[in-house]
Scaffold this motif. Structure first.
Motif, PDB file in Angstrom:
ATOM      1  N   LEU A 139      30.221  34.646  37.481  1.00 12.63           N
ATOM      2  CA  LEU A 139      31.563  34.087  37.273  1.00 12.63           C
ATOM      3  C   LEU A 139      31.679  32.665  37.817  1.00 12.63           C
ATOM      4  O   LEU A 139      32.557  31.912  37.423  1.00 12.63           O
ATOM      5  N   TYR A 140      30.812  32.316  38.749  1.00 14.97           N
ATOM      6  CA  TYR A 140      30.835  30.972  39.339  1.00 14.97           C
ATOM      7  C   TYR A 140      30.364  29.891  38.357  1.00 14.97           C
ATOM      8  O   TYR A 140      30.623  28.704  38.580  1.00 14.97           O
ATOM      9  N   ILE A 141      29.654  30.277  37.315  1.00 16.87           N
ATOM     10  CA  ILE A 141      29.019  29.295  36.418  1.00 16.87           C
ATOM     11  C   ILE A 141      30.000  28.236  35.896  1.00 16.87           C
ATOM     12  O   ILE A 141      29.693  27.048  35.901  1.00 16.87           O
ATOM     13  N   PRO A 142      31.223  28.602  35.447  1.00 19.66           N
ATOM     14  CA  PRO A 142      32.136  27.560  34.942  1.00 19.66           C
ATOM     15  C   PRO A 142      32.850  26.765  36.045  1.00 19.66           C
ATOM     16  O   PRO A 142      33.451  25.723  35.754  1.00 19.66           O
ATOM     17  N   LEU A 143      32.818  27.240  37.296  1.00 22.57           N
ATOM     18  CA  LEU A 143      33.653  26.654  38.348  1.00 22.57           C
ATOM     19  C   LEU A 143      33.315  25.214  38.729  1.00 22.57           C
ATOM     20  O   LEU A 143      34.213  24.474  39.149  1.00 22.57           O
ATOM     21  N   PRO A 144      32.056  24.753  38.641  1.00 22.78           N
ATOM     22  CA  PRO A 144      31.778  23.370  39.045  1.00 22.78           C
ATOM     23  C   PRO A 144      32.626  22.322  38.325  1.00 22.78           C
ATOM     24  O   PRO A 144      32.884  21.253  38.876  1.00 22.78           O
TER      25      PRO A 144
ATOM     26  N   ILE B 218      54.591  40.525  37.329  1.00 24.26           N
ATOM     27  CA  ILE B 218      53.436  39.903  36.681  1.00 24.26           C
ATOM     28  C   ILE B 218      52.208  40.191  37.535  1.00 24.26           C
ATOM     29  O   ILE B 218      52.206  39.928  38.740  1.00 24.26           O
ATOM     30  N   ASN B 219      51.187  40.738  36.926  1.00 20.85           N
ATOM     31  CA  ASN B 219      49.963  41.061  37.649  1.00 20.85           C
ATOM     32  C   ASN B 219      49.109  39.795  37.774  1.00 20.85           C
ATOM     33  O   ASN B 219      48.262  39.507  36.932  1.00 20.85           O
ATOM     34  N   PHE B 220      49.381  39.033  38.830  1.00 21.15           N
ATOM     35  CA  PHE B 220      48.716  37.739  39.026  1.00 21.15           C
ATOM     36  C   PHE B 220      47.437  37.961  39.822  1.00 21.15           C
ATOM     37  O   PHE B 220      47.368  37.718  41.020  1.00 21.15           O
ATOM     38  N   THR B 221      46.396  38.433  39.125  1.00 19.75           N
ATOM     39  CA  THR B 221      45.133  38.780  39.771  1.00 19.75           C
ATOM     40  C   THR B 221      44.419  37.511  40.258  1.00 19.75           C
ATOM     41  O   THR B 221      44.719  36.401  39.805  1.00 19.75           O
ATOM     42  N   PRO B 222      43.460  37.663  41.175  1.00 23.36           N
ATOM     43  CA  PRO B 222      42.732  36.487  41.670  1.00 23.36           C
ATOM     44  C   PRO B 222      42.100  35.652  40.559  1.00 23.36           C
ATOM     45  O   PRO B 222      42.150  34.423  40.603  1.00 23.36           O
ATOM     46  N   LEU B 223      41.511  36.311  39.564  1.00 22.57           N
ATOM     47  CA  LEU B 223      40.863  35.559  38.489  1.00 22.57           C
ATOM     48  C   LEU B 223      41.885  34.818  37.631  1.00 22.57           C
ATOM     49  O   LEU B 223      41.602  33.738  37.110  1.00 22.57           O
ATOM     50  N   ARG B 224      43.077  35.375  37.482  1.00 22.52           N
ATOM     51  CA  ARG B 224      44.139  34.661  36.762  1.00 22.52           C
ATOM     52  C   ARG B 224      44.608  33.447  37.561  1.00 22.52           C
ATOM     53  O   ARG B 224      44.930  32.398  36.989  1.00 22.52           O
ATOM     54  N   LYS B 225      44.663  33.592  38.876  1.00 27.54           N
ATOM     55  CA  LYS B 225      45.033  32.451  39.721  1.00 27.54           C
ATOM     56  C   LYS B 225      44.013  31.317  39.565  1.00 27.54           C
ATOM     57  O   LYS B 225      44.391  30.145  39.455  1.00 27.54           O
ATOM     58  N   ILE B 226      42.738  31.675  39.571  1.00 22.48           N
ATOM     59  CA  ILE B 226      41.682  30.666  39.417  1.00 22.48           C
ATOM     60  C   ILE B 226      41.810  29.967  38.065  1.00 22.48           C
ATOM     61  O   ILE B 226      41.658  28.741  37.962  1.00 22.48           O
ATOM     62  N   THR B 227      42.112  30.733  37.018  1.00 19.70           N
ATOM     63  CA  THR B 227      42.298  30.163  35.680  1.00 19.70           C
ATOM     64  C   THR B 227      43.455  29.176  35.677  1.00 19.70           C
ATOM     65  O   THR B 227      43.351  28.077  35.107  1.00 19.70           O
ATOM     66  N   VAL B 228      44.569  29.549  36.300  1.00 21.24           N
ATOM     67  CA  VAL B 228      45.735  28.657  36.385  1.00 21.24           C
ATOM     68  C   VAL B 228      45.369  27.391  37.156  1.00 21.24           C
ATOM     69  O   VAL B 228      45.776  26.284  36.788  1.00 21.24           O
TER      70      VAL B 228
ATOM     71  N   PHE C  39      38.637  35.997  46.687  1.00 21.59           N
ATOM     72  CA  PHE C  39      38.034  36.851  45.664  1.00 21.59           C
ATOM     73  C   PHE C  39      36.561  37.109  45.975  1.00 21.59           C
ATOM     74  O   PHE C  39      36.076  38.248  45.899  1.00 21.59           O
ATOM     75  N   SER C  40      35.847  36.053  46.361  1.00 24.21           N
ATOM     76  CA  SER C  40      34.421  36.189  46.660  1.00 24.21           C
ATOM     77  C   SER C  40      34.191  37.177  47.791  1.00 24.21           C
ATOM     78  O   SER C  40      33.306  38.032  47.723  1.00 24.21           O
ATOM     79  N   TYR C  41      35.006  37.056  48.855  1.00 24.14           N
ATOM     80  CA  TYR C  41      34.848  37.941  50.003  1.00 24.14           C
ATOM     81  C   TYR C  41      35.198  39.385  49.645  1.00 24.14           C
ATOM     82  O   TYR C  41      34.567  40.321  50.133  1.00 24.14           O
ATOM     83  N   SER C  42      36.194  39.558  48.773  1.00 26.63           N
ATOM     84  CA  SER C  42      36.621  40.917  48.417  1.00 26.63           C
ATOM     85  C   SER C  42      35.596  41.621  47.544  1.00 26.63           C
ATOM     86  O   SER C  42      35.557  42.844  47.504  1.00 26.63           O
ATOM     87  N   GLN C  43      34.765  40.843  46.834  1.00 29.04           N
ATOM     88  CA  GLN C  43      33.803  41.426  45.911  1.00 29.04           C
ATOM     89  C   GLN C  43      32.384  41.450  46.470  1.00 29.04           C
ATOM     90  O   GLN C  43      31.461  41.887  45.780  1.00 29.04           O
ATOM     91  N   ALA C  44      32.208  40.935  47.691  1.00 28.65           N
ATOM     92  CA  ALA C  44      30.863  40.837  48.257  1.00 28.65           C
ATOM     93  C   ALA C  44      30.595  41.959  49.249  1.00 28.65           C
ATOM     94  O   ALA C  44      31.489  42.364  49.993  1.00 28.65           O
ATOM     95  N   PRO C  45      29.377  42.458  49.286  1.00 31.96           N
ATOM     96  CA  PRO C  45      29.001  43.429  50.325  1.00 31.96           C
ATOM     97  C   PRO C  45      29.127  42.778  51.702  1.00 31.96           C
ATOM     98  O   PRO C  45      29.057  41.549  51.826  1.00 31.96           O
ATOM     99  N   SER C  46      29.276  43.593  52.724  1.00 34.23           N
ATOM    100  CA  SER C  46      29.555  43.071  54.063  1.00 34.23           C
ATOM    101  C   SER C  46      28.482  42.122  54.570  1.00 34.23           C
ATOM    102  O   SER C  46      28.791  41.151  55.258  1.00 34.23           O
TER     103      SER C  46
ATOM    104  N   VAL D 173      38.111  34.062  29.292  1.00 36.24           N
ATOM    105  CA  VAL D 173      37.469  35.132  28.518  1.00 36.24           C
ATOM    106  C   VAL D 173      36.536  35.946  29.423  1.00 36.24           C
ATOM    107  O   VAL D 173      36.528  37.184  29.384  1.00 36.24           O
ATOM    108  N   MET D 174      35.746  35.254  30.252  1.00 36.35           N
ATOM    109  CA  MET D 174      34.844  35.940  31.182  1.00 36.35           C
ATOM    110  C   MET D 174      35.633  36.819  32.154  1.00 36.35           C
ATOM    111  O   MET D 174      35.238  37.951  32.452  1.00 36.35           O
ATOM    112  N   ALA D 175      36.762  36.286  32.646  1.00 32.87           N
ATOM    113  CA  ALA D 175      37.588  37.026  33.610  1.00 32.87           C
ATOM    114  C   ALA D 175      38.203  38.270  32.978  1.00 32.87           C
ATOM    115  O   ALA D 175      38.375  39.296  33.641  1.00 32.87           O
ATOM    116  N   TYR D 176      38.528  38.170  31.684  1.00 39.30           N
ATOM    117  CA  TYR D 176      39.149  39.296  30.972  1.00 39.30           C
ATOM    118  C   TYR D 176      38.220  40.510  30.952  1.00 39.30           C
ATOM    119  O   TYR D 176      38.664  41.660  31.062  1.00 39.30           O
TER     120      TYR D 176
END
Length: 683
Positions: free
Chosen positions: A290-295, A357-367, A581-588, A641-644
Motif C-alpha cells: 500500500l505504500y507504493i503510491p505514497l511517495p 461516515i465511516n472515515f477509515t484510515p485509508l480513506r483519510k490518507i486518500t483525502v 495505520f501502519s502501527y495498527s497493521q504491523a506485528p509487535s 482503488v487499492m484501499a477499496y
C-alpha cells in the motif's frame, strides 16, 4: 541487572525517569539544528553558490532524500552492532562536524582574496557544502530511528501512561524546534556580515544550528549515567530480508510444474524459517504494498522548502510593522500543525463520526493526497498572478530604452527608424519597447543627451532592491545611503546600482562643496530597482525624484497562506493517520520495519521531484505546479482503488492464533515423546 540491559538507579521526577528530560532537550536542539539549516538551504544554493532554480531544487531534494534513506543504516547499526546510545553519540559527532563544515563553506572571505565581495574559487565552497550536507544526512538520518526508541527504553513496563505522554512531549519538542529555528535562521541570514566585504550572513545562519547541534550532543552526554541502555539484540529487518530472499530463491528452484503450488509465495521459506516469522512478514508486505503510491504525496509536500520558498522571493513580504523573509514563510506549516492536530482530533473527526461516515484510515490518507493536489493548484494560481507582475526583459540581440528628462521643459525624442517619437515631460521618464539595435537619438531640444548602460536583466535577488543615483546638480556630489557609499557622482552622471534589503526606508545624505543635506527615503518594496534623481541640496534639504526602473513585487506573501493551509490539512490527515495505520497493521516486533518503510516513502518522494522536474522541461513554473497536482491526483485515484480492496487485519489476533498453534504443536510433540518413551520402557 538483566541480561539485555545496563542501567543505573534511575532518578525520577514527577513519576518520570529524569533521563528523558535530557532526551527531550536533545531532540529540540537537534530539530532546531536540522530545520534551521534546511530553511535557508535553497536560498544559499541560489544566491551564494549562484545555481539556478532547477539545480538548487535538485540538490535540495537530493539532500532531503538522503536524510530519509540513512535511517535504515542507523537502525541496522544500533540494533546489530553499537546499540542506540553509542549510535546516537557517534552519529551526533558526525552531524555536528557536518553543520560546522556548512558554516565554514558559506564564509565569503574564505576565497575572496581580491576582496571584491565575491568568492574567487566557488569550487571550494561547493566542495565543502557537499561534504557538510553528506555528513549532516548521515547524522540526522542515522539518529532518527534511535532517539525516540531510546526514550521509550527508559520506562518500565508498568509506566505505559508515562511513556505515552513522553511521546507526545517528544513530538511537541520536534515541532517547537522546527518552528523557532525557521523563524530565527532566516533573520540571521538577512543580516550583513563579513571581514572584508558585507554579505548576507549565511555563516551565522548555518553557525547557530551547528552550535545547537553541539549543545544537543553535550546535553545527551551529560545524562549518560542516568540512561537505561538496552544491548543490541539483532535487527528484525535483516531476518525479514533473509526470509524474503530465501522464499524467492526457493521458489525459483522449484519452478517446475511437478512441485505443487503453495498458498502464498512466502510459504516457500517454510523449509528454513518458522511459521511465525513468515506470517509476520506477510502482514508487513501487505502494508508495504500500500505504500507504493505514497511517495507522490511527499514529492509535493517537501517542495515547501524549495519551489514555494523560491516563489516567495518574488512576492511582497510587508506585513505592516513586520517584514517577512521569503524563507520565513515555511513557519506557516509548523504553526498550523500545532493548531490543526488538536482541532482535527477533537472537532473534525467527531463531527464526521456523528454524521455516520465511516472515515477509515485509508480513506483519510486518500483525502490527504487529494488535498495536497489541491494545494498545488492553489500555488499555480498564485504563480499565474506573480507572472503577470514580472517585467519583460530584452531577449538576446534586443535592447530596451529608458529616457529620463532632467531638464525643465518637455522634450521630443526621435528614434530612427523603428520607433515612433516620444514626448517626455520635465522630470518624467518613459520606457520604449524592445528593438533589434539601439539607434542614436536625434537632437533633444532644450537639453543634453546622456546615455547610461546597465546590465540588469532580472529581478533583484532575495526580494532586495537596486538603487542608483543621478546627479542633476551643476557640482559633483558625494552620496551615501545608510552605510553604503556611492562615492563621488559627477554632474549629470549616474552611480552604479547598489543592493538594499526589501521593505525598508533609509537615510540619504549628499555632500557638495561644504554643504551636507539629507532626506529619509520612501519605504521601498521588495524586488524593485529605482533611479533616484538629486535636484536640490540647500539648507539641509535634499530634493529627490524617484524613477522606477523595475516595479516592486506586488503579489503579497499572504496569498501563500491558503496553499500552506490546505497542505497542512493534508499532512494532518495523511501523515498522522499513515503512522497510526501502519502501527495498527504491523506485528509487535515489526513496527520498526514499517517505520523504515514509511521514511523510505519520503526519500523516494524527493527523488520523484528530481525526475519530474528534470524530465518535464516546462518553462512556466505554474505549469510545473499543475503537472505535480495532476500526477498526485492520478496516484490518489489508484490508491483509492487499492484501499477499496484492502482487508484490515488484527496482528494481535493473528499472533494469538500462532501462539495457540505453537502450544498445540508443543503438546503434540510432548505426547509423541511420551508415547515413544513408554514404548521404549516396555521393550
Amino acid at each position: 541487572m538483566s541480561l539485555h540491559s545496563v542501567s543505573c538507579l534511575q532518578p525520577s521526577c514527577f513519576g518520570y525517569p529524569l533521563s528523558i528530560f535530557f532526551i527531550v532537550v536533545n531532540e529540540f536542539c537537534e530539530r532546531f539544528s536540522y530545520y534551521g539549516m534546511r530553511a535557508v538551504l535553497v536560498l544559499y544554493f541560489k544566491y551564494f553558490l549562484h545555481w539556478d532554480d532547477n539545480l538548487s531544487t535538485a540538490i535540495y531534494h537530493t539532500f532531503v532524500a538522503l536524510c530519509y534513506l540513512t535511517p535504515i543504516l542507523g537502525a541496522l547499526i544500533a540494533d546489530s552492532w553499537l546499540g542506540k546510545f553509542k549510535t546516537i553519540i557517534s552519529l551526533s559527532i558526525v552531524y555536528t562536524i557536518g553543520q560546522a563544515v556548512m558554516s565554514v563553506s558559506s564564509i565569503n572571505d574564505l576565497t575572496d582574496h581580491n576582496r571584491d565581495g565575491s568568492p574567487d574559487n566557488i569550487s571550494v565552497h561547493i566542495a565543502l557544502s557537499m561534504i557538510g550536507l553528506i555528513l549532516i544526512a548521515l547524522g540526522t538520518g542515522g539518529i532518527k530511528p534511535c532517539v525516540s526508541a531510546f526514550g521509550g527504553d527508559q520506562f518500565e513496563d508498568n509506566q505505559e501512561k508515562q511513556r505515552t505522554r513522553f511521546f507526545s512531549i517528544f513530538y511537541l519538542s520536534i515541532n517547537a524546534g522546527s518552528l523557532i529555528s525557521t523563524i530565527i535562521t532566516p533573520i540571521l541570514r538577512a543580516q550583513d556580515c563579513g571581514i572584508h566585504s558585507q554579505q548576507r550572513c549565511y555563516p551565522l545562519a548555518f553557525g547557530v544550528p551547528a552550535a545547537l547541534m553541539a549543545v544537543a550532543l553535550i546535553v545527551f552526554v551529560i545524562g549518560s549515567r542516568m540512561y537505561k541502555k538496552v544491548r543490541p539484540q539483532g535487527n528484525v529487518m535483516i531476518q525479514v530480508f533473509k526470509c524474503i530472499g530465501f522464499a524467492i530463491k526457493n521458489r525459483f528452484r522449484h519452478r517446475s510444474k511437478e512441485f505443487p503450488k503453495r498458498e502464498h509465495w512466502l510459504d516457500w521459506a517454510s523449509e528454513k524459517y518458522d511459521k511465525r516469522l513468515i506470517a509476520q512478514t506477510k502482514m508487513v508486505l501487505k502494508v508495504l504494498f500500500l505504500y507504493i503510491p505514497l511517495p507522490m504525496f511527499w514529492a509535493l509536500f517537501d517542495q515547501q522548502g524549495s519551489r514555494w520558498t523560491l516563489q516567495a522571493t518574488t512576492m511582497d513580504g510587508n506585513f505592516g510593522s513586520i517584514q517577512i523573509q521569503p524563507d520565513q514563510m515555511q513557519t506557516v506549516n509548523p504553526i498550523l500543525i500545532i493548531i490543526m492536530v488538536p482541532v482535527v482530533d477533537a472537532v473534525i473527526y467527531p463531527l464526521i463520526k456523528k454524521c455516520k461516515i465511516n472515515f477509515t484510515p485509508l480513506r483519510k490518507i486518500t483525502v490527504g493526497m487529494f488535498l495536497a493536489s489541491l494545494a498545488f493548484v492553489a500555488a499555480a494560481l498564485v504563480q499565474v498572478q506573480i507572472d503577470k507582475t514580472l517585467p519583460v526583459f530584452p531577449a538576446a540581440g534586443q535592447s530596451q530604452i529608458k529616457v529620463i528628462n532632467l531638464g525643465t521643459d518637455d522634450v521630443i525624442v526621435q528614434f530612427e527608424p523603428q520607433l515612433q517619437n516620444v514626448t517626455v515631460t520635465s522630470m518624467e521618464s518613459v520606457s520604449k519597447g524592445r528593438c533589434r539595435s539601439l539607434m542614436p537619438a536625434k537632437h533633444l531640444d532644450n537639453g543634453l543627451f546622456h546615455q547610461l548602460l546597465d546590465n540588469v536583466t532580472s529581478k533583484p535577488e532575495e526580494g532586495n532592491n537596486l538603487i542608483r543615483f543621478i546627479n542633476n546638480l551643476p557640482n559633483d556630489i558625494n552620496i551615501t545611503m545608510e552605510d553604503t557609499s556611492f562615492g563621488t557622482v559627477m554632474s549629470l552622471s549616474a552611480s552604479n546600482y547598489a543592493s538594499f534589503s526589501g521593505g525598508r526606508k533609509d537615510q540619504i545624505k549628499a555632500t557638495t562643496n561644504s554643504t551636507t543635506c539629507s532626506v529619509t527615503s520612501k519605504v521601498f518594496g521588495f524586488g524593485s530597482a529605482y533611479t533616484i534623481i538629486i535636484n536640490e541640496c540647500t539648507d539641509d534639504n535634499l530634493g529627490i525624484i524617484y524613477s522606477e526602473d523595475i516595479a516592486p513585487n506586488t503579489v503579497h506573501m499572504a496569498w501563500q497562506i491558503p496553499q500552506y493551509f490546505i497542505l497542512t490539512c493534508a499532512e494532518v490527515v495523511f501523515s498522522v493517520t499513515g503512522l497510526e495505520f501502519s502501527y495498527s497493521q504491523a506485528p509487535s516486533n515489526m513496527k520498526a520495519v514499517l517505520q523504515a518503510g514509511w521514511l523510505l516513502t519520503v526519500a523516494v518522494g524527493n527523488i520523484i521531484v528530481l525526475i519530474v522536474a528534470g524530465a518535464s522541461k516546462l518553462s512556466e513554473q505554474w505549469a510545473e505546479y499543475v503537472l505535480f497536482a495532476a500526477l498526485l491526483l492520478a496516484v490518489c485515484i489508484i490508491f483509492a482503488v487499492m484501499a477499496y480492496f484492502y482487508t484490515y487485519t488484527n496482528p494481535s489476533e493473528v499472533e494469538a492464533q500462532l501462539d495457540e498453534e505453537e502450544k498445540e504443536q508443543v503438546k503434540k510433540d510432548q505426547d509423541i515423546y511420551e508415547k515413544q518413551a513408554e514404548a521404549v520402557s516396555r521393550m
